[in-house]
Design a protein around this motif. Structure first.
Motif, mmCIF file in Angstrom:
data_model
loop_
_atom_site.group_PDB
_atom_site.id
_atom_site.type_symbol
_atom_site.label_atom_id
_atom_site.label_comp_id
_atom_site.label_asym_id
_atom_site.label_seq_id
_atom_site.Cartn_x
_atom_site.Cartn_y
_atom_site.Cartn_z
ATOM 1 N N GLY A 164 0.835 -1.198 0.000
ATOM 2 C CA GLY A 164 0.000 0.000 0.000
ATOM 3 C C GLY A 164 0.866 1.243 0.000
ATOM 4 O O GLY A 164 2.050 1.207 0.372
ATOM 5 N N ALA A 165 0.281 2.365 -0.424
ATOM 6 C CA ALA A 165 1.036 3.616 -0.488
ATOM 7 C C ALA A 165 0.081 4.782 -0.685
ATOM 8 O O ALA A 165 -1.034 4.619 -1.201
ATOM 9 C CB ALA A 165 2.045 3.587 -1.642
ATOM 10 N N TRP A 166 0.531 5.956 -0.268
ATOM 11 C CA TRP A 166 -0.087 7.195 -0.728
ATOM 12 C C TRP A 166 0.575 7.540 -2.059
ATOM 13 O O TRP A 166 1.801 7.437 -2.198
ATOM 14 C CB TRP A 166 0.135 8.322 0.277
ATOM 15 N N PHE A 167 -0.241 7.927 -3.042
ATOM 16 C CA PHE A 167 0.275 8.205 -4.385
ATOM 17 C C PHE A 167 -0.207 9.578 -4.817
ATOM 18 O O PHE A 167 -1.402 9.886 -4.715
ATOM 19 C CB PHE A 167 -0.210 7.143 -5.373
ATOM 20 N N GLU A 168 0.709 10.396 -5.330
ATOM 21 C CA GLU A 168 0.394 11.796 -5.620
ATOM 22 C C GLU A 168 0.796 12.184 -7.042
ATOM 23 O O GLU A 168 1.888 11.840 -7.508
ATOM 24 C CB GLU A 168 1.135 12.694 -4.627
ATOM 25 N N GLU A 197 -2.861 19.570 -11.111
ATOM 26 C CA GLU A 197 -3.503 18.281 -11.339
ATOM 27 C C GLU A 197 -4.659 18.055 -10.373
ATOM 28 O O GLU A 197 -4.690 18.615 -9.268
ATOM 29 C CB GLU A 197 -2.490 17.141 -11.192
ATOM 30 N N ARG A 198 -5.600 17.202 -10.780
ATOM 31 C CA ARG A 198 -6.725 16.807 -9.950
ATOM 32 C C ARG A 198 -7.019 15.324 -10.203
ATOM 33 O O ARG A 198 -6.881 14.847 -11.332
ATOM 34 C CB ARG A 198 -7.986 17.635 -10.267
ATOM 35 N N ILE A 199 -7.428 14.631 -9.160
ATOM 36 C CA ILE A 199 -7.897 13.263 -9.334
ATOM 37 C C ILE A 199 -9.287 13.330 -9.964
ATOM 38 O O ILE A 199 -10.196 13.964 -9.416
ATOM 39 C CB ILE A 199 -7.959 12.512 -7.991
ATOM 40 N N ALA A 215 -10.457 20.472 3.130
ATOM 41 C CA ALA A 215 -9.577 20.169 4.256
ATOM 42 C C ALA A 215 -9.615 18.695 4.623
ATOM 43 O O ALA A 215 -8.737 18.198 5.332
ATOM 44 C CB ALA A 215 -9.978 21.020 5.459
ATOM 45 N N ARG A 216 -10.612 17.958 4.138
ATOM 46 C CA ARG A 216 -10.735 16.532 4.443
ATOM 47 C C ARG A 216 -10.228 15.646 3.319
ATOM 48 O O ARG A 216 -9.892 14.483 3.554
ATOM 49 C CB ARG A 216 -12.199 16.183 4.733
ATOM 50 N N HIS A 217 -10.194 16.188 2.079
ATOM 51 C CA HIS A 217 -9.845 15.362 0.931
ATOM 52 C C HIS A 217 -8.872 16.101 0.018
ATOM 53 O O HIS A 217 -9.149 17.226 -0.417
ATOM 54 C CB HIS A 217 -11.103 14.969 0.149
ATOM 55 N N ALA A 218 -7.740 15.457 -0.268
ATOM 56 C CA ALA A 218 -6.714 16.042 -1.128
ATOM 57 C C ALA A 218 -7.174 16.057 -2.576
ATOM 58 O O ALA A 218 -7.956 15.206 -3.011
ATOM 59 C CB ALA A 218 -5.416 15.259 -0.994
ATOM 60 N N ALA A 219 -6.650 17.021 -3.320
ATOM 61 C CA ALA A 219 -7.047 17.197 -4.717
ATOM 62 C C ALA A 219 -6.331 16.232 -5.652
ATOM 63 O O ALA A 219 -6.886 15.815 -6.670
ATOM 64 C CB ALA A 219 -6.780 18.634 -5.162
ATOM 65 N N ARG A 220 -5.084 15.871 -5.329
ATOM 66 C CA ARG A 220 -4.266 15.110 -6.292
ATOM 67 C C ARG A 220 -3.534 13.932 -5.661
ATOM 68 O O ARG A 220 -2.535 13.465 -6.217
ATOM 69 C CB ARG A 220 -3.283 16.043 -6.989
ATOM 70 N N THR A 221 -4.027 13.451 -4.537
ATOM 71 C CA THR A 221 -3.412 12.309 -3.855
ATOM 72 C C THR A 221 -4.476 11.272 -3.521
ATOM 73 O O THR A 221 -5.610 11.635 -3.181
ATOM 74 C CB THR A 221 -2.706 12.762 -2.566
ATOM 75 N N ALA A 264 -7.664 10.604 -0.004
ATOM 76 C CA ALA A 264 -6.566 10.923 0.915
ATOM 77 C C ALA A 264 -6.888 12.225 1.632
ATOM 78 O O ALA A 264 -7.466 13.143 1.032
ATOM 79 C CB ALA A 264 -5.253 11.053 0.160
ATOM 80 N N PRO A 265 -6.495 12.347 2.907
ATOM 81 C CA PRO A 265 -6.800 13.581 3.643
ATOM 82 C C PRO A 265 -5.863 14.733 3.315
ATOM 83 O O PRO A 265 -6.166 15.883 3.643
ATOM 84 C CB PRO A 265 -6.642 13.151 5.109
ATOM 85 N N ALA A 266 -4.719 14.437 2.679
ATOM 86 C CA ALA A 266 -3.737 15.483 2.370
ATOM 87 C C ALA A 266 -2.739 14.933 1.369
ATOM 88 O O ALA A 266 -2.685 13.718 1.122
ATOM 89 C CB ALA A 266 -3.010 15.943 3.637
ATOM 90 N N ASN A 267 -1.943 15.834 0.792
ATOM 91 C CA ASN A 267 -0.836 15.401 -0.040
ATOM 92 C C ASN A 267 0.280 14.848 0.835
ATOM 93 O O ASN A 267 0.308 15.066 2.049
ATOM 94 C CB ASN A 267 -0.312 16.572 -0.882
ATOM 95 N N ILE A 268 1.204 14.137 0.229
ATOM 96 C CA ILE A 268 2.301 13.518 0.965
ATOM 97 C C ILE A 268 3.164 14.589 1.625
ATOM 98 O O ILE A 268 3.603 15.542 0.972
ATOM 99 C CB ILE A 268 3.150 12.640 0.032
ATOM 100 N N GLY A 269 3.378 14.445 2.933
ATOM 101 C CA GLY A 269 4.193 15.398 3.674
ATOM 102 C C GLY A 269 3.492 16.693 4.017
ATOM 103 O O GLY A 269 4.123 17.630 4.512
ATOM 104 N N GLU A 270 2.175 16.757 3.785
ATOM 105 C CA GLU A 270 1.412 17.969 4.058
ATOM 106 C C GLU A 270 0.267 17.664 5.010
ATOM 107 O O GLU A 270 -0.021 16.510 5.323
ATOM 108 C CB GLU A 270 0.872 18.569 2.751
ATOM 109 N N GLY A 271 -0.421 18.713 5.446
ATOM 110 C CA GLY A 271 -1.587 18.558 6.303
ATOM 111 C C GLY A 271 -1.224 18.242 7.742
ATOM 112 O O GLY A 271 -0.055 18.176 8.124
ATOM 113 N N THR A 272 -2.257 18.032 8.533
ATOM 114 C CA THR A 272 -2.103 17.739 9.957
ATOM 115 C C THR A 272 -3.023 16.584 10.335
ATOM 116 O O THR A 272 -4.215 16.604 9.999
ATOM 117 C CB THR A 272 -2.445 18.966 10.814
#
Length: 335
Positions: free
Chosen positions: A187-191, A197-199, A251-257, A283-291
Protein backbone atom coordinates in the motif's frame (compact mmCIF):
# COMPACT_ATOMS: atom_id res chain seq x y z
CA UNK A 1 6.12 15.45 -22.38
CA UNK A 2 3.12 16.49 -20.33
CA UNK A 3 1.45 16.17 -16.92
CA UNK A 4 -1.23 13.50 -16.71
CA UNK A 5 -4.18 15.81 -17.45
CA UNK A 6 -2.44 17.20 -20.55
CA UNK A 7 -1.57 13.68 -21.72
CA UNK A 8 -5.30 12.82 -21.70
CA UNK A 9 -6.10 14.72 -24.88
CA UNK A 10 -8.67 13.06 -27.18
CA UNK A 11 -10.77 14.74 -29.86
CA UNK A 12 -13.89 14.04 -31.89
CA UNK A 13 -14.68 15.89 -35.09
CA UNK A 14 -17.57 13.87 -36.52
CA UNK A 15 -21.35 14.46 -36.56
CA UNK A 16 -22.72 15.15 -33.06
CA UNK A 17 -25.63 12.70 -33.43
CA UNK A 18 -23.62 9.69 -34.58
CA UNK A 19 -24.32 6.54 -32.56
CA UNK A 20 -20.81 5.16 -33.12
CA UNK A 21 -18.04 7.72 -32.74
CA UNK A 22 -14.32 7.71 -33.39
CA UNK A 23 -12.08 9.72 -31.05
CA UNK A 24 -8.47 10.42 -31.92
CA UNK A 25 -5.29 11.35 -30.08
CA UNK A 26 -1.60 10.68 -29.59
CA UNK A 27 -0.08 8.56 -26.83
CA UNK A 28 2.35 10.68 -24.84
CA UNK A 29 5.93 9.38 -24.90
CA UNK A 30 6.46 10.04 -21.18
CA UNK A 31 3.67 7.87 -19.76
CA UNK A 32 5.40 4.56 -20.40
CA UNK A 33 6.91 1.57 -18.65
CA UNK A 34 10.21 1.29 -20.47
CA UNK A 35 9.29 1.54 -24.15
CA UNK A 36 5.63 0.52 -23.77
CA UNK A 37 2.83 2.92 -22.74
CA UNK A 38 1.53 2.15 -19.26
CA UNK A 39 -1.59 0.03 -19.62
CA UNK A 40 -3.59 2.01 -17.07
CA UNK A 41 -2.69 5.29 -18.79
CA UNK A 42 -3.82 3.98 -22.19
CA UNK A 43 -7.03 2.62 -20.67
CA UNK A 44 -7.60 6.08 -19.16
CA UNK A 45 -7.54 7.46 -22.73
CA UNK A 46 -10.27 4.98 -23.65
CA UNK A 47 -12.31 6.02 -20.62
CA UNK A 48 -11.85 9.72 -21.46
CA UNK A 49 -13.30 9.09 -24.92
CA UNK A 50 -16.27 7.24 -23.39
CA UNK A 51 -16.91 10.00 -20.83
CA UNK A 52 -17.03 12.50 -23.69
CA UNK A 53 -19.33 10.18 -25.62
CA UNK A 54 -21.75 10.11 -22.66
CA UNK A 55 -21.40 13.78 -21.66
CA UNK A 56 -24.74 14.91 -23.07
CA UNK A 57 -26.73 11.96 -21.70
CA UNK A 58 -28.38 11.19 -18.37
CA UNK A 59 -25.76 8.49 -17.68
CA UNK A 60 -22.54 10.47 -17.38
CA UNK A 61 -20.71 8.48 -14.69
CA UNK A 62 -18.60 5.37 -15.33
CA UNK A 63 -19.84 2.53 -13.12
CA UNK A 64 -17.88 -0.45 -14.41
CA UNK A 65 -15.15 -1.14 -16.97
CA UNK A 66 -13.64 -4.38 -18.20
CA UNK A 67 -10.70 -4.30 -20.61
CA UNK A 68 -8.73 -6.94 -22.49
CA UNK A 69 -5.26 -5.99 -23.66
CA UNK A 70 -4.87 -7.85 -26.95
CA UNK A 71 -1.54 -6.34 -27.94
CA UNK A 72 0.86 -3.80 -26.47
CA UNK A 73 0.25 -0.24 -27.60
CA UNK A 74 2.97 2.07 -28.92
CA UNK A 75 3.90 5.75 -28.79
CA UNK A 76 1.88 6.70 -31.83
CA UNK A 77 -1.50 8.11 -32.90
CA UNK A 78 -4.57 6.12 -31.87
CA UNK A 79 -8.32 5.91 -32.43
CA UNK A 80 -10.99 4.92 -29.91
CA UNK A 81 -14.15 3.55 -31.53
CA UNK A 82 -17.10 3.93 -29.12
CA UNK A 83 -20.55 2.42 -29.66
CA UNK A 84 -23.66 2.18 -27.48
CA UNK A 85 -24.79 -1.44 -27.09
CA UNK A 86 -27.85 -0.74 -24.93
CA UNK A 87 -29.41 2.37 -23.42
CA UNK A 88 -31.72 1.63 -20.50
CA UNK A 89 -33.41 3.67 -17.76
CA UNK A 90 -30.68 3.14 -15.21
CA UNK A 91 -27.60 2.23 -17.22
CA UNK A 92 -25.96 2.51 -20.61
CA UNK A 93 -23.68 -0.23 -21.93
CA UNK A 94 -20.86 0.74 -24.29
CA UNK A 95 -18.08 -0.97 -26.16
CA UNK A 96 -14.86 0.86 -26.96
CA UNK A 97 -11.85 -0.36 -28.91
CA UNK A 98 -8.46 1.34 -29.04
CA UNK A 99 -6.93 0.93 -32.48
CA UNK A 100 -3.39 1.64 -33.68
CA UNK A 101 -1.87 0.86 -37.08
CA UNK A 102 -5.17 -0.76 -38.10
CA UNK A 103 -5.01 -3.25 -35.22
CA UNK A 104 -7.31 -3.47 -32.21
CA UNK A 105 -4.94 -3.23 -29.25
CA UNK A 106 -7.50 -2.94 -26.39
CA UNK A 107 -11.15 -3.91 -26.35
CA UNK A 108 -13.47 -2.83 -23.52
CA UNK A 109 -17.03 -3.06 -22.23
CA UNK A 110 -18.25 -0.23 -20.01
CA UNK A 111 -21.37 0.52 -17.97
CA UNK A 112 -22.37 4.15 -17.36
CA UNK A 113 -25.02 5.40 -14.96
CA UNK A 114 -25.31 7.78 -12.02
CA UNK A 115 -22.71 7.29 -9.30
CA UNK A 116 -23.83 7.84 -5.71
CA UNK A 117 -22.02 7.52 -2.39
CA UNK A 118 -22.31 3.99 -0.94
CA UNK A 119 -24.46 3.40 2.12
CA UNK A 120 -21.99 1.15 3.93
CA UNK A 121 -19.66 3.77 5.42
CA UNK A 122 -18.22 4.55 8.89
CA UNK A 123 -19.38 4.54 11.64
CA UNK A 124 -21.02 1.26 10.58
CA UNK A 125 -19.01 -1.64 12.05
CA UNK A 126 -19.54 -3.46 8.73
CA UNK A 127 -17.91 -0.72 6.65
CA UNK A 128 -14.56 -1.27 4.96
CA UNK A 129 -11.99 1.03 6.61
CA UNK A 130 -9.00 2.78 5.12
CA UNK A 131 -6.29 0.06 4.96
CA UNK A 132 -3.25 2.38 5.25
CA UNK A 133 -1.62 2.90 8.65
CA UNK A 134 0.08 6.31 8.44
CA UNK A 135 -1.40 9.77 7.77
CA UNK A 136 0.14 11.36 4.62
CA UNK A 137 1.68 14.14 6.71
CA UNK A 138 3.85 11.53 8.47
CA UNK A 139 4.53 9.37 5.41
CA UNK A 140 8.06 9.32 3.99
CA UNK A 141 8.50 9.55 0.22
CA UNK A 142 9.68 6.24 -1.26
CA UNK A 143 12.09 5.89 -4.17
CA UNK A 144 10.51 4.53 -7.34
CA UNK A 145 12.59 1.78 -8.91
CA UNK A 146 10.20 0.80 -11.70
CA UNK A 147 11.17 1.89 -15.26
CA UNK A 148 8.50 4.59 -15.36
CA UNK A 149 9.27 7.56 -17.61
CA UNK A 150 6.48 9.49 -15.90
CA UNK A 151 8.30 9.60 -12.55
CA UNK A 152 8.86 13.39 -12.78
CA UNK A 153 5.07 13.84 -12.49
CA UNK A 154 4.35 11.49 -9.56
CA UNK A 155 5.57 10.37 -6.14
CA UNK A 156 4.56 7.82 -3.56
CA UNK A 157 5.08 6.90 0.07
CA UNK A 158 4.89 3.15 0.69
CA UNK A 159 3.25 1.91 3.88
CA UNK A 160 6.02 0.13 5.82
CA UNK A 161 3.64 -1.58 8.23
CA UNK A 162 1.89 -3.27 5.34
CA UNK A 163 5.23 -4.26 3.81
CA UNK A 164 6.24 -5.87 7.11
CA UNK A 165 3.37 -8.33 6.71
CA UNK A 166 5.26 -9.91 3.79
CA UNK A 167 8.26 -10.98 5.88
CA UNK A 168 8.89 -14.67 6.40
CA UNK A 169 8.52 -14.24 10.18
CA UNK A 170 5.24 -12.31 9.94
CA UNK A 171 2.20 -13.66 11.76
CA UNK A 172 0.39 -13.55 8.42
CA UNK A 173 2.41 -16.51 7.03
CA UNK A 174 0.50 -19.76 6.66
CA UNK A 175 1.15 -23.34 7.72
CA UNK A 176 -0.36 -26.79 7.34
CA UNK A 177 -3.02 -25.96 9.95
CA UNK A 178 -3.95 -22.52 8.53
CA UNK A 179 -7.39 -21.95 7.04
CA UNK A 180 -7.30 -19.32 4.30
CA UNK A 181 -4.85 -16.45 4.60
CA UNK A 182 -1.65 -16.17 2.61
CA UNK A 183 -0.74 -13.88 -0.24
CA UNK A 184 1.15 -10.58 -0.13
CA UNK A 185 0.14 -6.97 0.43
CA UNK A 186 1.34 -3.50 -0.51
CA UNK A 187 0.00 0.00 0.00
CA UNK A 188 1.04 3.62 -0.49
CA UNK A 189 -0.09 7.20 -0.73
CA UNK A 190 0.27 8.20 -4.39
CA UNK A 191 0.39 11.80 -5.62
CA UNK A 192 0.26 13.60 -8.97
CA UNK A 193 2.88 16.24 -8.24
CA UNK A 194 2.04 18.95 -10.78
CA UNK A 195 0.23 21.68 -8.84
CA UNK A 196 -2.71 21.99 -11.25
CA UNK A 197 -3.50 18.28 -11.34
CA UNK A 198 -6.72 16.81 -9.95
CA UNK A 199 -7.90 13.26 -9.33
CA UNK A 200 -10.72 12.69 -11.85
CA UNK A 201 -12.68 9.65 -12.99
CA UNK A 202 -10.42 9.48 -16.04
CA UNK A 203 -7.40 8.92 -13.76
CA UNK A 204 -8.90 5.84 -12.06
CA UNK A 205 -7.65 3.25 -14.64
CA UNK A 206 -4.13 4.68 -14.37
CA UNK A 207 -4.25 4.59 -10.56
CA UNK A 208 -5.58 1.02 -10.63
CA UNK A 209 -2.42 -0.01 -12.50
CA UNK A 210 0.05 1.57 -10.03
CA UNK A 211 1.27 -1.01 -7.51
CA UNK A 212 4.11 -3.43 -6.81
CA UNK A 213 3.27 -6.77 -8.41
CA UNK A 214 3.04 -9.92 -6.31
CA UNK A 215 6.27 -11.56 -7.59
CA UNK A 216 8.28 -8.44 -6.69
CA UNK A 217 6.88 -8.53 -3.15
CA UNK A 218 8.21 -12.04 -2.57
CA UNK A 219 11.32 -12.43 -0.39
CA UNK A 220 14.45 -13.00 -2.43
CA UNK A 221 14.69 -16.69 -1.54
CA UNK A 222 11.15 -17.26 -2.88
CA UNK A 223 11.65 -15.65 -6.33
CA UNK A 224 13.13 -18.66 -8.14
CA UNK A 225 16.20 -16.61 -9.05
CA UNK A 226 14.59 -13.82 -11.03
CA UNK A 227 15.49 -10.14 -10.49
CA UNK A 228 12.47 -7.77 -10.29
CA UNK A 229 14.30 -4.96 -12.14
CA UNK A 230 14.68 -7.28 -15.12
CA UNK A 231 10.97 -8.14 -15.35
CA UNK A 232 8.11 -6.46 -17.21
CA UNK A 233 4.54 -7.06 -15.96
CA UNK A 234 2.17 -6.58 -18.93
CA UNK A 235 -1.56 -6.54 -18.14
CA UNK A 236 -3.78 -9.11 -19.86
CA UNK A 237 -7.14 -8.07 -18.40
CA UNK A 238 -8.32 -5.36 -16.02
CA UNK A 239 -11.75 -4.81 -14.45
CA UNK A 240 -12.69 -1.70 -12.46
CA UNK A 241 -15.77 -0.95 -10.38
CA UNK A 242 -16.28 2.72 -9.55
CA UNK A 243 -17.55 2.92 -5.97
CA UNK A 244 -18.14 6.62 -5.22
CA UNK A 245 -17.94 10.09 -6.76
CA UNK A 246 -14.60 11.85 -6.36
CA UNK A 247 -15.00 14.54 -3.68
CA UNK A 248 -14.17 18.18 -4.24
CA UNK A 249 -10.80 19.29 -2.80
CA UNK A 250 -11.21 20.31 0.84
CA UNK A 251 -9.58 20.17 4.26
CA UNK A 252 -10.73 16.53 4.44
CA UNK A 253 -9.85 15.36 0.93
CA UNK A 254 -6.71 16.04 -1.13
CA UNK A 255 -7.05 17.20 -4.72
CA UNK A 256 -4.27 15.11 -6.29
CA UNK A 257 -3.41 12.31 -3.85
CA UNK A 258 -5.00 8.91 -3.27
CA UNK A 259 -4.41 5.88 -1.09
CA UNK A 260 -3.56 2.62 -2.90
CA UNK A 261 -3.93 -0.85 -1.41
CA UNK A 262 -2.97 -4.05 -3.23
CA UNK A 263 -3.18 -7.75 -2.45
CA UNK A 264 -2.04 -10.68 -4.59
CA UNK A 265 -2.75 -14.32 -3.86
CA UNK A 266 -1.79 -16.57 -6.77
CA UNK A 267 1.26 -16.87 -9.01
CA UNK A 268 1.99 -19.59 -11.55
CA UNK A 269 2.41 -20.61 -15.15
CA UNK A 270 2.27 -19.90 -17.99
CA UNK A 271 4.57 -16.85 -18.18
CA UNK A 272 4.36 -16.03 -14.48
CA UNK A 273 0.62 -15.30 -14.64
CA UNK A 274 -0.52 -13.65 -11.39
CA UNK A 275 -3.47 -11.78 -9.94
CA UNK A 276 -3.85 -8.34 -8.38
CA UNK A 277 -6.63 -6.75 -6.36
CA UNK A 278 -6.39 -2.96 -5.90
CA UNK A 279 -8.39 -0.43 -3.89
CA UNK A 280 -8.21 3.31 -4.58
CA UNK A 281 -9.04 5.56 -1.61
CA UNK A 282 -9.42 9.25 -0.98
CA UNK A 283 -6.57 10.92 0.92
CA UNK A 284 -6.80 13.58 3.64
CA UNK A 285 -3.74 15.48 2.37
CA UNK A 286 -0.84 15.40 -0.04
CA UNK A 287 2.30 13.52 0.96
CA UNK A 288 4.19 15.40 3.67
CA UNK A 289 1.41 17.97 4.06
CA UNK A 290 -1.59 18.56 6.30
CA UNK A 291 -2.10 17.74 9.96
CA UNK A 292 -3.31 14.49 11.47
CA UNK A 293 -6.47 15.02 13.51
CA UNK A 294 -8.98 12.84 15.29
CA UNK A 295 -11.44 11.11 12.99
CA UNK A 296 -9.51 11.61 9.76
CA UNK A 297 -9.77 7.92 8.87
CA UNK A 298 -13.57 7.86 9.11
CA UNK A 299 -13.74 10.69 6.55
CA UNK A 300 -11.99 8.65 3.83
CA UNK A 301 -13.78 6.26 1.48
CA UNK A 302 -13.03 3.91 -1.38
CA UNK A 303 -13.31 5.40 -4.88
CA UNK A 304 -12.83 2.23 -6.90
CA UNK A 305 -11.72 -1.39 -6.79
CA UNK A 306 -9.91 -3.28 -9.54
CA UNK A 307 -8.84 -6.81 -10.39
CA UNK A 308 -6.11 -7.62 -12.85
CA UNK A 309 -4.45 -10.58 -14.54
CA UNK A 310 -0.83 -9.88 -15.45
CA UNK A 311 2.20 -11.74 -16.80
CA UNK A 312 5.95 -11.73 -16.16
CA UNK A 313 8.12 -11.17 -19.22
CA UNK A 314 11.80 -10.21 -19.61
CA UNK A 315 12.40 -6.46 -19.99
CA UNK A 316 14.09 -7.32 -23.29
CA UNK A 317 10.60 -7.96 -24.68
CA UNK A 318 9.57 -4.47 -23.57
CA UNK A 319 12.74 -2.95 -25.06
CA UNK A 320 11.97 -4.62 -28.38
CA UNK A 321 8.79 -2.57 -28.65
CA UNK A 322 10.89 0.53 -29.50
CA UNK A 323 10.55 -0.28 -33.19
CA UNK A 324 6.88 0.76 -32.98
CA UNK A 325 7.60 4.27 -31.71
CA UNK A 326 7.97 5.76 -35.18
CA UNK A 327 4.86 6.55 -37.28
CA UNK A 328 3.50 3.42 -38.88
CA UNK A 329 4.35 2.61 -42.48
CA UNK A 330 2.78 -0.11 -44.57
CA UNK A 331 5.78 -2.34 -43.87
CA UNK A 332 5.67 -1.78 -40.12
CA UNK A 333 1.93 -2.38 -40.01
CA UNK A 334 2.64 -5.95 -41.08
CA UNK A 335 4.91 -6.64 -38.07
Amino acid sequence: MAPFSKAMSVSYDGPPTADAKVFRGNIDSEWTVGNVPNGGYVLALVLEACIRYQAATAHRDPIHLTAYFLQATSIAPFEVHVRAVKRGRGYTNLTADLIQQNKTRITTHLIFGTLEHPRLLPPSPYARRLPLYVHPSAAAKTRMVRPWRFRPHVKWAADRQLQAQNRADSATRTSSITIGGGGLVWGAWFELTDADERITPTAIPFLADIFVNLPSLMPRDQRNGYVPAEIWYPTMSLSIEFKAPIPLPSARHAARTVGLYHTGMFWGEPQGRHDAYVEIWTAPANIGEGTERDGWRDEQFCLATATQMALMLPMEVNAGRAKYDAPATEAKAKL
